[in-house]
Design an enzyme around this catalytic site. Structure first.
Site, PDB file in Angstrom:
ATOM      1  N   SER A   1       2.299 -10.623  -1.728  1.00 31.34           N
ATOM      2  CA  SER A   1       2.982  -9.609  -0.918  1.00 31.34           C
ATOM      3  C   SER A   1       3.645 -10.368   0.220  1.00 31.34           C
ATOM      4  O   SER A   1       3.474 -11.574   0.350  1.00 31.34           O
ATOM      5  CB  SER A   1       1.985  -8.590  -0.359  1.00 31.34           C
ATOM      6  OG  SER A   1       1.285  -9.153   0.733  1.00 31.34           O
ATOM      7  N   ARG A   2       4.350  -9.635   1.066  1.00 29.94           N
ATOM      8  CA  ARG A   2       4.998 -10.343   2.175  1.00 29.94           C
ATOM      9  C   ARG A   2       3.958 -10.967   3.111  1.00 29.94           C
ATOM     10  O   ARG A   2       4.237 -11.914   3.813  1.00 29.94           O
ATOM     11  CB  ARG A   2       5.926  -9.395   2.922  1.00 29.94           C
ATOM     12  CG  ARG A   2       5.171  -8.223   3.493  1.00 29.94           C
ATOM     13  CD  ARG A   2       6.082  -7.203   4.097  1.00 29.94           C
ATOM     14  NE  ARG A   2       5.312  -6.397   5.023  1.00 29.94           N
ATOM     15  CZ  ARG A   2       5.822  -5.707   6.016  1.00 29.94           C
ATOM     16  NH1 ARG A   2       7.126  -5.722   6.212  1.00 29.94           N
ATOM     17  NH2 ARG A   2       5.061  -5.011   6.814  1.00 29.94           N
TER      18      ARG A   2
ATOM     19  N   ASP B   1       3.337   4.963   5.909  1.00 31.36           N
ATOM     20  CA  ASP B   1       3.730   3.609   6.310  1.00 31.36           C
ATOM     21  C   ASP B   1       4.531   3.690   7.600  1.00 31.36           C
ATOM     22  O   ASP B   1       5.486   4.446   7.721  1.00 31.36           O
ATOM     23  CB  ASP B   1       4.552   2.904   5.234  1.00 31.36           C
ATOM     24  CG  ASP B   1       4.417   1.393   5.358  1.00 31.36           C
ATOM     25  OD1 ASP B   1       3.808   0.775   4.472  1.00 31.36           O
ATOM     26  OD2 ASP B   1       4.888   0.839   6.380  1.00 31.36           O
TER      27      ASP B   1
ATOM     28  N   TYR C   1      -8.171 -11.588  12.382  1.00 29.95           N
ATOM     29  CA  TYR C   1      -8.101 -10.909  11.087  1.00 29.95           C
ATOM     30  C   TYR C   1      -9.472 -10.888  10.398  1.00 29.95           C
ATOM     31  O   TYR C   1      -9.927  -9.864   9.899  1.00 29.95           O
ATOM     32  CB  TYR C   1      -7.067 -11.645  10.244  1.00 29.95           C
ATOM     33  CG  TYR C   1      -6.773 -11.040   8.902  1.00 29.95           C
ATOM     34  CD1 TYR C   1      -6.102  -9.830   8.780  1.00 29.95           C
ATOM     35  CD2 TYR C   1      -7.136 -11.710   7.728  1.00 29.95           C
ATOM     36  CE1 TYR C   1      -5.816  -9.298   7.535  1.00 29.95           C
ATOM     37  CE2 TYR C   1      -6.848 -11.189   6.487  1.00 29.95           C
ATOM     38  CZ  TYR C   1      -6.190  -9.978   6.390  1.00 29.95           C
ATOM     39  OH  TYR C   1      -5.901  -9.459   5.163  1.00 29.95           O
TER      40      TYR C   1
HETATM   41  P1  NAI Z   1       2.104  -5.590   3.032  1.00 29.87           P
HETATM   42  O1  NAI Z   1       2.623  -6.115   4.316  1.00 29.87           O
HETATM   43  O2  NAI Z   1       2.954  -5.721   1.828  1.00 29.87           O
HETATM   44  O3  NAI Z   1       1.714  -4.062   3.194  1.00 29.87           O
HETATM   45  C1  NAI Z   1       1.091  -3.564   4.352  1.00 29.87           C
HETATM   46  C2  NAI Z   1       1.804  -2.302   4.753  1.00 29.87           C
HETATM   47  O4  NAI Z   1       1.130  -1.746   5.884  1.00 29.87           O
HETATM   48  C3  NAI Z   1       3.246  -2.551   5.193  1.00 29.87           C
HETATM   49  O5  NAI Z   1       4.145  -1.774   4.426  1.00 29.87           O
HETATM   50  C4  NAI Z   1       3.268  -2.147   6.655  1.00 29.87           C
HETATM   51  O6  NAI Z   1       4.488  -1.536   7.074  1.00 29.87           O
HETATM   52  C5  NAI Z   1       2.095  -1.178   6.734  1.00 29.87           C
HETATM   53  N1  NAI Z   1       1.578  -1.084   8.086  1.00 29.87           N
HETATM   54  C6  NAI Z   1       1.378  -2.107   8.953  1.00 29.87           C
HETATM   55  N2  NAI Z   1       0.913  -1.623  10.109  1.00 29.87           N
HETATM   56  C7  NAI Z   1       0.822  -0.288   9.985  1.00 29.87           C
HETATM   57  C8  NAI Z   1       0.402   0.749  10.850  1.00 29.87           C
HETATM   58  N3  NAI Z   1       0.009   0.477  12.092  1.00 29.87           N
HETATM   59  N4  NAI Z   1       0.408   2.020  10.402  1.00 29.87           N
HETATM   60  C9  NAI Z   1       0.831   2.291   9.133  1.00 29.87           C
HETATM   61  N5  NAI Z   1       1.278   1.348   8.289  1.00 29.87           N
HETATM   62  C10 NAI Z   1       1.254   0.065   8.703  1.00 29.87           C
HETATM   63  O7  NAI Z   1       0.672  -6.287   2.766  1.00 29.87           O
HETATM   64  P2  NAI Z   1      -0.366  -6.265   1.557  1.00 29.87           P
HETATM   65  O8  NAI Z   1      -0.604  -7.662   1.154  1.00 29.87           O
HETATM   66  O9  NAI Z   1       0.009  -5.271   0.548  1.00 29.87           O
HETATM   67  O10 NAI Z   1      -1.688  -5.819   2.329  1.00 29.87           O
HETATM   68  C11 NAI Z   1      -2.364  -4.598   2.135  1.00 29.87           C
HETATM   69  C12 NAI Z   1      -3.772  -4.721   2.701  1.00 29.87           C
HETATM   70  O11 NAI Z   1      -4.502  -5.676   1.937  1.00 29.87           O
HETATM   71  C13 NAI Z   1      -3.853  -5.186   4.134  1.00 29.87           C
HETATM   72  O12 NAI Z   1      -4.881  -4.519   4.789  1.00 29.87           O
HETATM   73  C14 NAI Z   1      -4.192  -6.657   4.011  1.00 29.87           C
HETATM   74  O13 NAI Z   1      -4.849  -7.144   5.157  1.00 29.87           O
HETATM   75  C15 NAI Z   1      -5.112  -6.609   2.822  1.00 29.87           C
HETATM   76  N6  NAI Z   1      -5.253  -7.879   2.135  1.00 29.87           N
HETATM   77  C16 NAI Z   1      -4.219  -8.389   1.392  1.00 29.87           C
HETATM   78  C17 NAI Z   1      -4.393  -9.581   0.735  1.00 29.87           C
HETATM   79  C18 NAI Z   1      -3.357 -10.130  -0.168  1.00 29.87           C
HETATM   80  O14 NAI Z   1      -3.640 -11.128  -0.849  1.00 29.87           O
HETATM   81  N7  NAI Z   1      -2.156  -9.524  -0.227  1.00 29.87           N
HETATM   82  C19 NAI Z   1      -5.633 -10.376   0.866  1.00 29.87           C
HETATM   83  C20 NAI Z   1      -6.656  -9.723   1.598  1.00 29.87           C
HETATM   84  C21 NAI Z   1      -6.452  -8.525   2.224  1.00 29.87           C
END
Ligand code: NAI
Length: 711
Positions: free
Chosen positions: A486-487, A320, A452
């Site tokens: 999530s955030r 992360d 996105y």
């Molecule tokens: P989140 O924001 O809680 O977690 C994403 C994590 O990725 C964060 O901890 C962030 O620090 C890390 N991150 C961001 N850029 C980075 C980089 N360049 N290198 C390494 N780490 C990096 O978000 P969430 O919701 O857990 O999302 C996880 C995945 O699921 C993402 O790809 C998001 O697009 C996808 N997603 C989530 C949905 C949801 O309902 N939560 C819906 C559809 C897709």
């Protein structure tokens, strides 16, 4: 003679072994059981020590060594990991199949490690145990091969919770050897002297059996069937008759670490012991000895994936970059309070293995480094979950290049940057599981998310080709479209959905797709709130327009558009070639025309849009509407066209044939499509994804319709 490196991946076995209660009791006596442990030594209500498993597969170890063409004069048992899937019955036939997993080079004077894995089934059909072991081949190092992964088990900085002291008999090896290991070093004084020992030494696996009894007596007294895993490293030799102590630290519920020491010298005889216990879940999916990388695992979904992978035995690289949801402020380095390190601490506290990495997936160097961390610390990579993500939402005209590139950089290039070096290793080892994370925004579209949704659907394209390139190497590539609190989704999702969408509801699908058991590749799954379905690209049978003598024109398309678009008998293709083959076949034998009335069905529940809205009050579920205040505006075009709205407030529903001045969301449909949906011929999701249903306003709230009406 040089090692046979080509044997990696080769199968060993099958080996079969019949046994009965006498073998079970002989083994128990060989590892020090007696009247104080009568359950292992008396055929009445006989219980089998879980470590008996090793005696039953001992003879197979030699075959691994022979296949790897090691110098047999220099082999020692290095590490042994036993995972118990079902209790061992007191008699039957055992069948074991193995595979050489890897060969590591410790250096010219340091030797090599041959890693083997086997699975043993009982004649009752049950899988009993998996054995993962390393043979330390002292005389075979220096072949410029892959370096040994560094693994270190940290013992708690406190006194052990239990110390079990025992004295193996001076002639203990003479009993133990009758269970299979008849090597003269443990029986013949002359042979022992010639090998540099004062006298015959204990079998390492005999001491292992003493430890197994000690662990059971302290942690699961009288219930050996509750042992789930016993792993350790053999550290030094021991003479029979010397007092030994098994030191045990309970690290969490169902997990302990242990070692065996020589009580006279404090020398460690067996080190790095792990013991897991509890009720054995039937055929649980495990990731023991698998190395997983989860990107963006400091928070949200990634964190939950990492915790569960580790809880099920995987060694996890928790990547992360940190920072805010839009990707700014990352790059926390190896900060102890970085999100990645905090997840690693949590995994380690629970007795798991993990390492933090804070590289940025958006750069090629970051991607290389994430994979290098897995290789340096754990020796390889088996599983990759591309999960890191950020959001920079803007309506399209306001979507400047910085917003566009940042989002494509993390999601699309990020997945490319990490997957490429990981894929190379997976190809070499002939195994891999890769997950892409897409989104409903990419699959179906979402206002304000052009960057996105482009990046997210591009990941499906990446999967589509990677699945083909990985097919012959057992690399399976699948995609998950999560819906989770999530955030990233706070403030976007309606509160009532946010509260009920823990990432834990998505995680099981992702973990299943990462497991050995996953049979599919190239699939997309929606997962959220405990609901799972598969999304796919379907292609209609289509129509031939024009022919070789006459070019098709726009007017001819207009005349045939209904047939071209009709998804009846639509097909899903695995790859481009399949689709091209179908195209060529269709040119020769064109698909049948769709008759104009093909979609008409006289047996429908609702015959007109007006009939639907007349029925809707009777379908309203007032008990599901507490606290909900929404207005759904319907604009239906075509036959029976009209505008209707449903206003829901205070658990009541009002339906009027009119336009509301402040609808929460507006649903636009053509009358036949609307009737097809309301009559259950297509689902709302199919209608939406095929463009038959257009939703404006708060799309998430439109999902309440299914909850509020018995449709
Ligand atoms: P989140 O924001 O809680 O977690 C994403 C994590 O990725 C964060 O901890 C962030 O620090 C890390 N991150 C961001 N850029 C980075 C980089 N360049 N290198 C390494 N780490 C990096 O978000 P969430 O919701 O857990 O999302 C996880 C995945 O699921 C993402 O790809 C998001 O697009 C996808 N997603 C989530 C949905 C949801 O309902 N939560 C819906 C559809 C897709």
């Amino acid at each position: 003679m040089a090692l046979n490196l080509k044997c990696i991946g080769e199968k060993v076995g099958p080996f079969t072994k019949e046994y009965d209660h006498k073998d079970v009791i002989l083994y128990a006596l060989g590892v020090g059981a007696g009247f104080s442990d009568l359950q292992y030594c008396y055929e009445k209500d006989l219980k089998v020590l879980p470590s008996f498993s090793i005696a039953s597969i001992f003879e197979t170890l030699a075959d691994f060594a022979i296949k790897a063409e090691v110098n047999l004069a220099g082999i020692l048992h290095g590490e042994q990991d036993l995972i118990f899937h079902n209790p061992i019955p007191p008699e039957g036939t055992l069948t074991t199949n193995g595979q050489i997993k890897n060969i590591y080079d410790k250096g010219r004077d340091k030797g090599a490690l041959v890693i083997g894995e086997s699975e043993t089934f009982h004649s009752n059909g049950q899988k009993l145990y998996t054995s993962i072991f390393s043979l330390f081949c002292r005389l075979d190092g220096g072949f410029e091969g892959e370096k040994t992964p560094k693994t270190k088990l940290t013992f708690p900085q406190r006194d052990p919770d239990f110390i079990v002291e025992e004295t193996p008999r001076v002639d203990q090896p003479l009993i133990y050897r009758l269970s299979g290991d008849i090597f003269p070093l443990h029986a013949d004084p002359k042979f022992a002297k010639a090998s540099g020992f004062e006298k015959p030494i204990m079998h390492g696996l005999c001491t292992h059996g003493f430890a197994c009894r000690a662990l059971i007596s302290e942690l699961i007294p009288g219930e050996p069937d509750k042992a789930r895993r016993m792993a350790c490293r053999f550290a030094s030799t021991l003479y029979p008759g010397v007092v030994i102590k098994t030191l045990i630290w309970k690290t969490s519920e169902g997990k302990a670490v242990w070692k065996v020491v020589n009580a006279e010298t404090d020398d460690i005889i067996i080190n790095n012991g792990i013991f897991e216990y509890g009720n054995i879940p039937k055929d649980e999916i495990r990731f023991d000895n698998r190395v997983a990388i989860v990107t963006g695992a400091g928070a949200g979904l990634g964190r939950v994936y990492a915790l569960e992978l580790a809880a099920r035995g995987a060694k996890v690289v928790v990547n992360d970059y940190g920072g805010s949801p839009d990707g700014t402020g990352g790059g926390l380095g190896d900060n102890a309070s970085s999100p990645a390190q905090m997840v690693v601490d949590q995994i380690k506290e629970a007795g798991g293995e993990a390492v933090a990495n804070t590289d940025n997936v958006a750069s090629p160097e970051g991607g290389e480094n994430i994979v290098k961390t897995a290789v340096d610390v754990f020796g390889t990579v088996d599983i990759l979950i591309n999960n890191a993500g950020i959001l920079r939402d803007k309506s399209f005209v306001k979507m400047d290049p910085a917003h566009w590139e940042a989002v494509l950089g993390v999601h699309l290039s990020g997945a490319y940057n990490v997957t490429r070096p990981a894929f190379k290793i997976m190809k070499e080892k002939g195994y891999g599981r890769i997950i892409m994370t897409t989104s409903a925004a990419g699959l179906y579209g979402n206002f304000g998310q052009t960057n996105y949704s482009s990046a997210k659907l591009a990941l499906v394209g990446l999967m589509n080709t990677l699945k083909l390139e990985g097919q012959k190497y057992d690399i399976k590539v699948n995609t998950v479209a999560p819906l989770a609190a999530s955030r990233l989704t706070k403030g976007i999702m309606p509160d009532e959905i946010f509260e009920k969408s823990k990432p834990e509801y998505v995680m099981p699908m992702t973990l299943y797709l990462c497991s050995d058991r996953c049979p599919v590749t190239g699939n997309i799954y929606n997962a959220g709130m405990g609901f799972f379905n598969r999304a796919a690209i379907f292609t209609s049978p289509g129509a031939v327009v024009g022919d070789m003598d006459q070019l098709p024109d726009a007017d001819a398309i207009s005349a045939k558009i209904k047939q071209i678009s009709n998804l009846k008998n639509a097909k899903e293709y695995f790859q481009l070639n399949d689709q091209v083959m179908d195209l060529l076949t269709s040119l020769e034998s064109p698909p049948q025309d769709v008759a104009d009335n093909d979609n008409e069905d006289t047996n429908l529940k609702f015959g007109s849009p007006a009939a639907v809205f007349e029925a809707m009050p009777g379908l309203f579920k007032s008990d599901a509407a507490a606290g909900i205040d929404v207005v759904f505006q319907y604009i239906i075009s075509g036959k029976g066209a009209g505008d209707w709205y449903c206003a829901i407030k205070d658990s009541a529903c009002e339906i009027k044939p009119a336009r509301h001045d402040k609808p929460t969301c507006t649903l636009k449909m053509d009358s036949p499509d609307f009737l097809a949906m309301m009559n259950g011929k297509i689902t709302p999701m199919q209608a939406y994804s095929s463009g038959k249903l257009v939703i404006e306003g708060d799309i998430m709230k439109s999902q309440l319709i299914e909850k509020l009406f018995k449709l």
